[in-house]
Design a protein around this motif. Sequence first.
Motif, PDB file in Angstrom:
ATOM      1  N   MET A   1       6.714   2.003   9.990  1.00 61.61           N
ATOM      2  CA  MET A   1       6.185   0.704  10.436  1.00 61.61           C
ATOM      3  C   MET A   1       5.653  -0.076   9.244  1.00 61.61           C
ATOM      4  O   MET A   1       4.762   0.381   8.533  1.00 61.61           O
ATOM      5  N   MET A   2       6.231  -1.252   9.027  1.00 60.40           N
ATOM      6  CA  MET A   2       5.750  -2.077   7.920  1.00 60.40           C
ATOM      7  C   MET A   2       4.529  -2.882   8.346  1.00 60.40           C
ATOM      8  O   MET A   2       4.452  -3.382   9.464  1.00 60.40           O
ATOM      9  N   THR A   3       3.577  -2.982   7.446  1.00 67.30           N
ATOM     10  CA  THR A   3       2.385  -3.790   7.697  1.00 67.30           C
ATOM     11  C   THR A   3       2.772  -5.254   7.816  1.00 67.30           C
ATOM     12  O   THR A   3       3.519  -5.780   6.995  1.00 67.30           O
ATOM     13  N   LEU A 212      -3.067   3.483   2.567  1.00 65.45           N
ATOM     14  CA  LEU A 212      -3.131   3.321   4.019  1.00 65.45           C
ATOM     15  C   LEU A 212      -1.787   2.808   4.537  1.00 65.45           C
ATOM     16  O   LEU A 212      -1.674   1.663   4.980  1.00 65.45           O
ATOM     17  N   PRO A 213      -0.754   3.633   4.510  1.00 60.61           N
ATOM     18  CA  PRO A 213       0.578   3.167   4.911  1.00 60.61           C
ATOM     19  C   PRO A 213       0.679   2.805   6.384  1.00 60.61           C
ATOM     20  O   PRO A 213       1.655   2.173   6.795  1.00 60.61           O
ATOM     21  N   ALA A 243       4.972  -7.762  -1.806  1.00 62.76           N
ATOM     22  CA  ALA A 243       3.892  -6.829  -2.176  1.00 62.76           C
ATOM     23  C   ALA A 243       3.673  -5.802  -1.065  1.00 62.76           C
ATOM     24  O   ALA A 243       3.399  -4.628  -1.325  1.00 62.76           O
ATOM     25  N   LEU A 244       3.802  -6.225   0.180  1.00 63.21           N
ATOM     26  CA  LEU A 244       3.629  -5.295   1.301  1.00 63.21           C
ATOM     27  C   LEU A 244       4.761  -4.259   1.350  1.00 63.21           C
ATOM     28  O   LEU A 244       4.548  -3.115   1.754  1.00 63.21           O
ATOM     29  N   SER A 245       5.954  -4.679   0.946  1.00 65.55           N
ATOM     30  CA  SER A 245       7.101  -3.768   1.011  1.00 65.55           C
ATOM     31  C   SER A 245       7.288  -2.963  -0.260  1.00 65.55           C
ATOM     32  O   SER A 245       8.125  -2.053  -0.322  1.00 65.55           O
ATOM     33  N   GLY A 246       6.528  -3.312  -1.317  1.00 66.72           N
ATOM     34  CA  GLY A 246       6.640  -2.611  -2.587  1.00 66.72           C
ATOM     35  C   GLY A 246       7.660  -3.197  -3.521  1.00 66.72           C
ATOM     36  O   GLY A 246       7.886  -2.657  -4.616  1.00 66.72           O
TER      37      GLY A 246
END
Length: 249
Positions: A1-3, A212-213, A243-246
């Motif tokens: 689950m992506m933030t 906190l993934p 940034a959220l996905s890296g």
Amino acid sequence: MMTTLSVNVNAIAMLRNRRDLPWPDLESLARIALEAGASGITVHPRPDQRHIRLTDVPQLSTLISRSFPKAEYNIEGYPSEAFLDLVCRIRPDQVTLVPDDPAQPTSDHGWAFETAAELLAPVVGRLKAEGMRVSLFADPDPAGYEIVPQLGADRIELYTGPYGATHSDPDARDAELSRLSLAGRRAQALGLGVNAGHDLTVPNLPPLIAELPFLAEVSIGHALTADALEHGMAGAVRRFLGALSGSEA
């Protein structure tokens, strides 16, 4: 689950309010943010209407419901009777309750759950009965977190201001990140969803997500609005999503 990313548009509204003029256009910029991939819009209407005005709240609700039905609307605020009447009329997807004094320039602390339980219990019950998800603003200190499920709230929102303030101090950053990790994992163990917000940036998001993934949502306004001055609103949203996905350094 992506933030997911909820764009807080308060800073845009504050800029607009410097003049008796209709720009920057809040609805237009919220639309651009959602078209660029943001999952929602956050507003924090205050009694003095120094940024979000009461007239903005239904206007943005209409934008989301008509044009972006999969997006979420998050309204933050102190649970005064006026605020509760507003959110029960608008019925956003999520209500984030904060312990702000009306004179505060911005949110700077979470609830003391032990002492606030008597206030919060009927408020949470009322909002849940109206079909809204409830999140409670929380310091990155798990003391009292066990009270939150008893109140009926769905999530906490971790206050990340102290973490954001460590932008030039790596040791302090690591210490604050450890606090957030401990608090977030305690909330998760209690069955709560975990949001985060305040002074989050493109550089400091990846370490937070690594710790906190399971973060459900971040709400970002100030830094994203500042980035938009350089990259445009769509570009800023894409940078934060990266940034959220890296994928964004």
